[in-house]
Scaffold this motif. Structure first.
Motif, PDB file in Angstrom:
ATOM      1  N   PRO A   1       0.817  -1.221   0.000  1.00 26.13           N
ATOM      2  CA  PRO A   1       0.000   0.000   0.000  1.00 26.13           C
ATOM      3  C   PRO A   1       0.844   1.262   0.000  1.00 26.13           C
ATOM      4  N   ARG A   2       2.110   1.145   0.494  1.00 25.93           N
ATOM      5  CA  ARG A   2       2.946   2.337   0.605  1.00 25.93           C
ATOM      6  C   ARG A   2       4.409   1.931   0.677  1.00 25.93           C
ATOM      7  N   LEU A   3       5.196   2.462  -0.245  1.00 20.87           N
ATOM      8  CA  LEU A   3       6.621   2.147  -0.320  1.00 20.87           C
ATOM      9  C   LEU A   3       7.425   3.416  -0.558  1.00 20.87           C
ATOM     10  N   SER A   4       8.710   3.369  -0.196  1.00 26.48           N
ATOM     11  CA  SER A   4       9.589   4.449  -0.629  1.00 26.48           C
ATOM     12  C   SER A   4       9.618   4.484  -2.153  1.00 26.48           C
ATOM     13  N   SER A   5       9.852   3.328  -2.763  1.00 25.18           N
ATOM     14  CA  SER A   5       9.881   3.193  -4.217  1.00 25.18           C
ATOM     15  C   SER A   5       9.813   1.713  -4.572  1.00 25.18           C
ATOM     16  N   THR A   6       9.090   1.379  -5.611  1.00 27.40           N
ATOM     17  CA  THR A   6       9.082  -0.020  -6.059  1.00 27.40           C
ATOM     18  C   THR A   6      10.468  -0.445  -6.515  1.00 27.40           C
ATOM     19  N   HIS A   7      11.257   0.509  -7.002  1.00 27.46           N
ATOM     20  CA  HIS A   7      12.636   0.214  -7.407  1.00 27.46           C
ATOM     21  C   HIS A   7      13.478  -0.235  -6.213  1.00 27.46           C
ATOM     22  N   ASP A   8      13.161   0.308  -5.038  1.00 29.46           N
ATOM     23  CA  ASP A   8      13.898  -0.054  -3.827  1.00 29.46           C
ATOM     24  C   ASP A   8      13.606  -1.477  -3.369  1.00 29.46           C
ATOM     25  N   VAL A   9      12.595  -2.104  -3.967  1.00 26.48           N
ATOM     26  CA  VAL A   9      12.294  -3.509  -3.674  1.00 26.48           C
ATOM     27  C   VAL A   9      12.978  -4.428  -4.680  1.00 26.48           C
ATOM     28  N   VAL A  10      12.797  -4.172  -5.977  1.00 25.61           N
ATOM     29  CA  VAL A  10      13.285  -5.125  -6.975  1.00 25.61           C
ATOM     30  C   VAL A  10      14.801  -5.059  -7.164  1.00 25.61           C
ATOM     31  N   ALA A  11      15.399  -3.863  -7.083  1.00 23.49           N
ATOM     32  CA  ALA A  11      16.839  -3.751  -7.352  1.00 23.49           C
ATOM     33  C   ALA A  11      17.701  -4.461  -6.297  1.00 23.49           C
ATOM     34  N   PRO A  12      17.534  -4.177  -5.000  1.00 16.15           N
ATOM     35  CA  PRO A  12      18.407  -4.838  -4.024  1.00 16.15           C
ATOM     36  C   PRO A  12      18.098  -6.317  -3.818  1.00 16.15           C
ATOM     37  N   ASN A  13      16.911  -6.754  -4.226  1.00 17.06           N
ATOM     38  CA  ASN A  13      16.518  -8.162  -4.047  1.00 17.06           C
ATOM     39  C   ASN A  13      16.529  -8.943  -5.350  1.00 17.06           C
ATOM     40  N   PHE A  14      17.203  -8.405  -6.361  1.00 17.07           N
ATOM     41  CA  PHE A  14      17.135  -8.981  -7.704  1.00 17.07           C
ATOM     42  C   PHE A  14      17.456 -10.475  -7.706  1.00 17.07           C
ATOM     43  N   SER A  15      18.517 -10.869  -7.019  1.00 22.03           N
ATOM     44  CA  SER A  15      18.958 -12.268  -7.061  1.00 22.03           C
ATOM     45  C   SER A  15      18.001 -13.215  -6.353  1.00 22.03           C
ATOM     46  N   GLU A  16      17.138 -12.694  -5.497  1.00 19.17           N
ATOM     47  CA  GLU A  16      16.182 -13.534  -4.769  1.00 19.17           C
ATOM     48  C   GLU A  16      14.878 -13.733  -5.531  1.00 19.17           C
ATOM     49  N   LEU A  17      14.640 -12.902  -6.537  1.00 21.46           N
ATOM     50  CA  LEU A  17      13.341 -12.878  -7.213  1.00 21.46           C
ATOM     51  C   LEU A  17      13.415 -13.554  -8.572  1.00 21.46           C
ATOM     52  N   PRO A  18      12.328 -14.224  -8.977  1.00 17.48           N
ATOM     53  CA  PRO A  18      12.297 -14.768 -10.339  1.00 17.48           C
ATOM     54  C   PRO A  18      12.279 -13.647 -11.366  1.00 17.48           C
ATOM     55  N   ILE A  19      12.917 -13.877 -12.516  1.00 16.01           N
ATOM     56  CA  ILE A  19      12.894 -12.879 -13.588  1.00 16.01           C
ATOM     57  C   ILE A  19      11.438 -12.675 -14.028  1.00 16.01           C
ATOM     58  N   GLY A  20      11.062 -11.409 -14.149  1.00 17.34           N
ATOM     59  CA  GLY A  20       9.680 -11.079 -14.489  1.00 17.34           C
ATOM     60  C   GLY A  20       8.844 -10.681 -13.294  1.00 17.34           C
ATOM     61  N   THR A  21       9.437 -10.727 -12.086  1.00 16.08           N
ATOM     62  CA  THR A  21       8.728 -10.282 -10.884  1.00 16.08           C
ATOM     63  C   THR A  21       8.328  -8.824 -11.022  1.00 16.08           C
ATOM     64  N   VAL A  22       7.101  -8.489 -10.595  1.00 12.82           N
ATOM     65  CA  VAL A  22       6.652  -7.104 -10.621  1.00 12.82           C
ATOM     66  C   VAL A  22       6.295  -6.671  -9.206  1.00 12.82           C
ATOM     67  N   CYS A  23       6.692  -5.458  -8.869  1.00 12.67           N
ATOM     68  CA  CYS A  23       6.336  -4.843  -7.595  1.00 12.67           C
ATOM     69  C   CYS A  23       5.469  -3.628  -7.877  1.00 12.67           C
ATOM     70  N   VAL A  24       4.308  -3.567  -7.214  1.00 14.89           N
ATOM     71  CA  VAL A  24       3.348  -2.478  -7.405  1.00 14.89           C
ATOM     72  C   VAL A  24       3.097  -1.800  -6.057  1.00 14.89           C
ATOM     73  N   ALA A  25       3.026  -0.488  -6.047  1.00 16.09           N
ATOM     74  CA  ALA A  25       2.693   0.261  -4.838  1.00 16.09           C
ATOM     75  C   ALA A  25       1.533   1.207  -5.122  1.00 16.09           C
ATOM     76  N   ASP A  26       0.650   1.362  -4.123  1.00 21.39           N
ATOM     77  CA  ASP A  26      -0.427   2.339  -4.264  1.00 21.39           C
ATOM     78  C   ASP A  26       0.114   3.759  -4.123  1.00 21.39           C
ATOM     79  N   VAL A  27       1.095   3.935  -3.225  1.00 24.35           N
ATOM     80  CA  VAL A  27       1.707   5.238  -2.980  1.00 24.35           C
ATOM     81  C   VAL A  27       3.212   5.046  -2.835  1.00 24.35           C
ATOM     82  N   GLN A  28       3.986   5.942  -3.428  1.00 24.73           N
ATOM     83  CA  GLN A  28       5.434   5.988  -3.229  1.00 24.73           C
ATOM     84  C   GLN A  28       5.786   7.338  -2.598  1.00 24.73           C
ATOM     85  N   PHE A  29       6.699   7.342  -1.633  1.00 21.83           N
ATOM     86  CA  PHE A  29       7.100   8.628  -1.071  1.00 21.83           C
ATOM     87  C   PHE A  29       8.528   9.004  -1.428  1.00 21.83           C
ATOM     88  N   LYS A  30       9.216   8.146  -2.208  1.00 22.00           N
ATOM     89  CA  LYS A  30      10.540   8.495  -2.733  1.00 22.00           C
ATOM     90  C   LYS A  30      10.680   7.982  -4.160  1.00 22.00           C
TER      91      LYS A  30
END
Length: 330
Positions: free
Chosen positions: A81-110
């Motif tokens: 519902p609220r993240l600093s940035s969806t990029h802040d989720v997928v970039a640092p966790n890239f190696s843990e996530l399957p290719i094609g993973t999508v992160c969606v936020a209702d609100v970003q504050f950064k």
């Protein structure tokens, strides 16, 4: 802003199939997902997150998953519902996530844009990042153009499917989306090289519902057809991944040349005249040139009044690429 609210977040994981659901369960149990700036993360599976999903304006996970028919992209979803940035989720966790993973936020504050600009990200915007991997570094800079095209084609496909008026979203090189002369979206790609592959985190922002400060998809749709059903974030994201997967396969098999004709029909710059600084015999000369297309490296191809071809690129100082172009002879 409440300091605790900005230093913690909740994320819900879900998948299209049992395989992706198993990945969600493993990630939750292992508790390996992290966010930059030491944000505290609470992870839930979709079945555990009823209290987070009750708001009528939250992203509808089930509706999105029902719309997905892809083989690779968008099938594993992280929603918050609220993240600093969806990029802040997928970039640092890239190696843990399957290719094609999508992160969606209702609100970003950064939210982030090009050149460290801040992207305003209130409710009503479709804001997402996803993971992509390529081996050929030469095509990485061209990826943002293919992604821009996937967004415009997704909106067109929804209009066709629902019988809506044509919404003429256009691409402003290199990575902005415009509607009726106003910016409504943008693309941000960041890459790192690891194990002979380029790990690319793709961020997309698209204004679906906010009529300020510029305009949005639904505002234009209501002007054209007041009784039509409005665009939803879920259907746009589903249509995006459907188009992206097709364009990406074409891009990988045949290169960007296979998409150029469609791209040029969609961008704003064919035959556009711009004033640039051109290097001639170690001297900078201001000249008017006409944009013809893209070079093989993804910069602008232009022709001068003397029929000389030039490659144009930004000087790195201007916020507007077209006010800070410099060129070199080809």
């Amino acid at each position: 802003m409440d300091r605790d609210a900005s230093s913690s977040c909740s994320m819900v994981l879900c998948g299209k199939s049992s395989e992706e659901t198993e990945i969600a369960t493993r990630l939750k149990n292992d508790n390996v997902l992290e966010i930059q700036d030491n944000t505290k993360v609470s992870i839930f599976l979709e079945s555990e997150a009823e209290n987070l999903l009750v708001k009528h304006d939250s992203f509808n996970l089930s509706l999105f998953m029902d719309s997905i028919s892809t083989h690779r992209f968008g099938r594993f979803l992280i929603w918050s519902p609220r993240l600093s940035s969806t990029h802040d989720v997928v970039a640092p966790n890239f190696s843990e996530l399957p290719i094609g993973t999508v992160c969606v936020a209702d609100v970003q504050f950064k939210g982030r844009g090009r050149s460290k600009n801040v992207w305003e990200s209130p409710k009503g915007c479709l804001m997402f990042s996803f993971t992509l991997q390529m081996e050929d570094g030469r095509i990485v800079p061209l990826t943002q153009y293919m992604i821009s095209l996937a967004v415009t084609e997704a909106v067109k496909s929804i209009c066709d499917k629902k019988g809506l008026p044509y919404i003429d979203i256009r691409i402003k090189w290199p990575n902005d989306l415009y509607l009726n002369g106003l910016k409504i979206g943008g693309i941000l790609c960041t890459s790192s090289y690891c194990s002979r592959k380029f790990d690319t985190s793709v961020g997309v922002g698209l204004n679906v519902d906010n009529e300020q400060p510029t305009t949005c998809l639904n505002a234009v749709l209501k002007e054209l057809s007041p009784t039509s059903s409005l665009f939803t974030r879920e259907e746009i994201l589903g249509a995006f991944f459907h188009k992206f997967e097709m364009l990406f396969d074409l891009f990988m098999d045949r290169g960007f040349k296979s998409l150029e004709e469609l791209y040029y029909r969609t961008w704003l710059h064919s035959e556009q005249k711009v004033v640039v600084e051109v290097t001639i015999e170690d001297k900078f000369i201001r000249s008017v040139v006409t944009i013809q297309g893209l070079t093989s490296s993804g910069y602008l191809l232009a022709i001068g009044d003397d029929n000389q071809m030039y490659e144009l690129h930004p000087d790195g100082n201007s916020l507007d690429f077209f006010k800070g172009l410099v060129g070199r002879k080809l």
